[in-house]
Design an enzyme around this catalytic site. Structure first.
Site, PDB file in Angstrom:
ATOM      1  N   ARG A   1     -56.121-117.290  55.169  1.00 40.23           N
ATOM      2  CA  ARG A   1     -57.068-116.637  54.254  1.00 40.23           C
ATOM      3  C   ARG A   1     -57.332-117.524  53.048  1.00 40.23           C
ATOM      4  O   ARG A   1     -58.476-117.702  52.632  1.00 40.23           O
ATOM      5  CB  ARG A   1     -56.519-115.280  53.802  1.00 40.23           C
ATOM      6  CG  ARG A   1     -56.446-114.224  54.889  1.00 40.23           C
ATOM      7  CD  ARG A   1     -55.940-112.920  54.298  1.00 40.23           C
ATOM      8  NE  ARG A   1     -55.780-111.882  55.295  1.00 40.23           N
ATOM      9  CZ  ARG A   1     -54.662-111.665  55.980  1.00 40.23           C
ATOM     10  NH1 ARG A   1     -53.603-112.448  55.760  1.00 40.23           N
ATOM     11  NH2 ARG A   1     -54.582-110.694  56.860  1.00 40.23           N
TER      12      ARG A   1
ATOM     13  N   ARG B   1     -45.788-122.194  50.509  1.00 39.01           N
ATOM     14  CA  ARG B   1     -44.354-121.901  50.433  1.00 39.01           C
ATOM     15  C   ARG B   1     -43.597-123.224  50.371  1.00 39.01           C
ATOM     16  O   ARG B   1     -43.939-124.190  51.048  1.00 39.01           O
ATOM     17  CB  ARG B   1     -43.887-121.097  51.656  1.00 39.01           C
ATOM     18  CG  ARG B   1     -44.371-119.650  51.687  1.00 39.01           C
ATOM     19  CD  ARG B   1     -43.695-118.819  50.603  1.00 39.01           C
ATOM     20  NE  ARG B   1     -44.094-117.417  50.655  1.00 39.01           N
ATOM     21  CZ  ARG B   1     -45.092-116.879  49.975  1.00 39.01           C
ATOM     22  NH1 ARG B   1     -45.848-117.670  49.202  1.00 39.01           N
ATOM     23  NH2 ARG B   1     -45.365-115.592  50.060  1.00 39.01           N
TER      24      ARG B   1
ATOM     25  N   ASP C   1     -46.790-125.438  42.959  1.00 37.78           N
ATOM     26  CA  ASP C   1     -46.664-124.087  42.421  1.00 37.78           C
ATOM     27  C   ASP C   1     -45.529-123.340  43.099  1.00 37.78           C
ATOM     28  O   ASP C   1     -45.105-122.299  42.626  1.00 37.78           O
ATOM     29  CB  ASP C   1     -47.985-123.321  42.606  1.00 37.78           C
ATOM     30  CG  ASP C   1     -47.994-121.997  41.868  1.00 37.78           C
ATOM     31  OD1 ASP C   1     -47.701-122.003  40.650  1.00 37.78           O
ATOM     32  OD2 ASP C   1     -48.277-120.956  42.497  1.00 37.78           O
TER      33      ASP C   1
ATOM     34  N   GLU D   1     -36.577-122.022  44.728  1.00 36.33           N
ATOM     35  CA  GLU D   1     -37.507-121.602  43.678  1.00 36.33           C
ATOM     36  C   GLU D   1     -36.806-120.583  42.783  1.00 36.33           C
ATOM     37  O   GLU D   1     -36.397-119.530  43.281  1.00 36.33           O
ATOM     38  CB  GLU D   1     -38.747-120.984  44.315  1.00 36.33           C
ATOM     39  CG  GLU D   1     -39.856-120.700  43.325  1.00 36.33           C
ATOM     40  CD  GLU D   1     -41.130-120.222  44.003  1.00 36.33           C
ATOM     41  OE1 GLU D   1     -41.590-120.869  44.949  1.00 36.33           O
ATOM     42  OE2 GLU D   1     -41.631-119.173  43.573  1.00 36.33           O
TER      43      GLU D   1
ATOM     44  N   HIS E   1     -45.108-120.588  40.107  1.00 37.62           N
ATOM     45  CA  HIS E   1     -45.645-119.635  41.095  1.00 37.62           C
ATOM     46  C   HIS E   1     -46.720-118.750  40.452  1.00 37.62           C
ATOM     47  O   HIS E   1     -46.661-117.514  40.504  1.00 37.62           O
ATOM     48  CB  HIS E   1     -44.516-118.774  41.668  1.00 37.62           C
ATOM     49  CG  HIS E   1     -44.811-118.288  43.065  1.00 37.62           C
ATOM     50  ND1 HIS E   1     -43.855-118.253  44.055  1.00 37.62           N
ATOM     51  CD2 HIS E   1     -45.945-117.811  43.634  1.00 37.62           C
ATOM     52  CE1 HIS E   1     -44.386-117.772  45.176  1.00 37.62           C
ATOM     53  NE2 HIS E   1     -45.661-117.500  44.934  1.00 37.62           N
TER      54      HIS E   1
END
Length: 342
Positions: A172, A253, A276, A281, A300
């Protein structure tokens, strides 16, 4: 839009309630409550604490769950607590880890706001493509340090005219990014094993095998889902294929990249990166990626934040209105699709 006389659908929120005011600000909450019999003061967060509470009573009659970040896994407890449940409307992205087998087996419809969340990620990525094409981050640091004007030699390799952008994954987000790239003077390359050559051409991109895309791209941007077959998709040998001075952008990811191999490439100065997401993380405090001048690291933030959350809430409201009108959700997630989507 249902008529005022229409029966409202018994609905329960299931998420961290801190998100409710931004997902459903007052006007949107008012619109939701014209279709939903819902109490914003009753929010499912801990299923073990539901018995004997107002939450348990609401769940017993619930036809729809509106879920979001902080929602507990909807497993056997949800199937037992909500026997009338017919739809889960997720005001966020992936439902992979959210919906358990018990609800899929029962035929509960599942909808996601992933398409709405894809837009800010694609916008962030476009911005980073344009800025890295101008080498904005490095030149800013140079200007901050010296205050000296740039010479033609300083900018010989800078610019976005004809820059090759390699998009990995027609997800998407990947597809929204391909739309956003159309007005610009880029050569766009695409790798996605599920997309035919004809479909790639329709998306405005040249289809390539992964290794060839990495060799040819000036900027590589990741938009593949985190699946067993995509973990460490960009390992050391594949990262080595990216040309000297190339840029890697990751808003997908962290697990898609071998971070030890990437760190070596970045410490050497051979590549640049906009990250990002990382693995782990957040990164440890001592990671060199925090301070390298060729790394732009963000916490993020590419996905929906702040006022962008209302777009996710609006998607849920529209989905509930479709249910009230006897229509299926517009953003239906099919169980079979989970094998290849986030």
């Amino acid at each position: 839009m249902p008529s005022p006389e229409a029966r409202r659908i018994r609905t329960v929120f299931a998420m961290n309630p801190v998100h409710l005011p931004r997902l459903f600000p007052p006007r949107l909450m008012e619109r939701l409550r014209r279709t939903a019999d819902v109490d914003p003061g009753v929010v499912v967060r801990d299923p073990t604490g539901a018995a004997g509470t107002a939450v348990a009573g609401r769940l017993a009659g619930a036809e729809v769950l509106i879920t979001g970040w902080g929602c507990p896994h909807l497993g056997a407890w949800a199937a037992a607590a909500a026997p009338r449940l017919r739809a889960v409307l997720h005001a966020a992205g992936s439902v992979r880890a959210l919906v358990g087998e018990e609800l899929w087996e029962r035929g509960v419809a599942v909808s996601s706001a992933a398409a709405a969340n894809a837009l800010p990620v694609a916008e962030y990525t476009l911005g980073m493509i344009l800025l890295t094409g101008k080498d904005a981050f490095a030149l800013r640091e140079r200007f901050r340090a010296t205050g000296a004007p740039l010479s033609p030699a300083d900018t010989a390799g800078v610019g976005n005219h004809g820059r090759r952008v390699g998009v990995i994954g027609a997800s998407r987000v990947g597809r929204r990014l391909l739309e956003l790239l159309r007005p610009f003077d880029f050569e766009v390359l695409l790798h996605d094993p599920y997309v035919s050559d004809a479909e790639a051409a329709g998306l405005g991109a040249a289809p390539l095998a992964l290794e060839e895309l990495l060799r040819r791209s000036d900027i590589v941007t990741l938009h593949a889902p985190d699946l067993p077959e995509t973990r460490r998709l960009l390992d050391g040998p594949r990262l080595a294929l990216i040309r000297d001075g190339g840029v890697l952008i990751n808003t997908s990811r962290g697990a898609l990249v071998d971070h030890d191999a990437l760190t070596r490439e970045l410490v050497s100065g051979r590549l640049r990166a906009v990250l990002d997401v990382t693995e782990p993380e957040p990164l440890p405090a001592g990671s060199p990626l925090h301070t390298l001048p060729n790394v732009f690291l963000t916490p993020h933030i590419a996905g929906s934040l702040g006022n962008e959350l209302e777009r996710l809430g609006l998607t849920v409201v529209e989905e509930l209105e479709r249910l009230a009108a006897g229509l299926p959700p517009d953003h239906l997630v099919r169980r079979a699709d989970l094998a290849r989507v986030a």
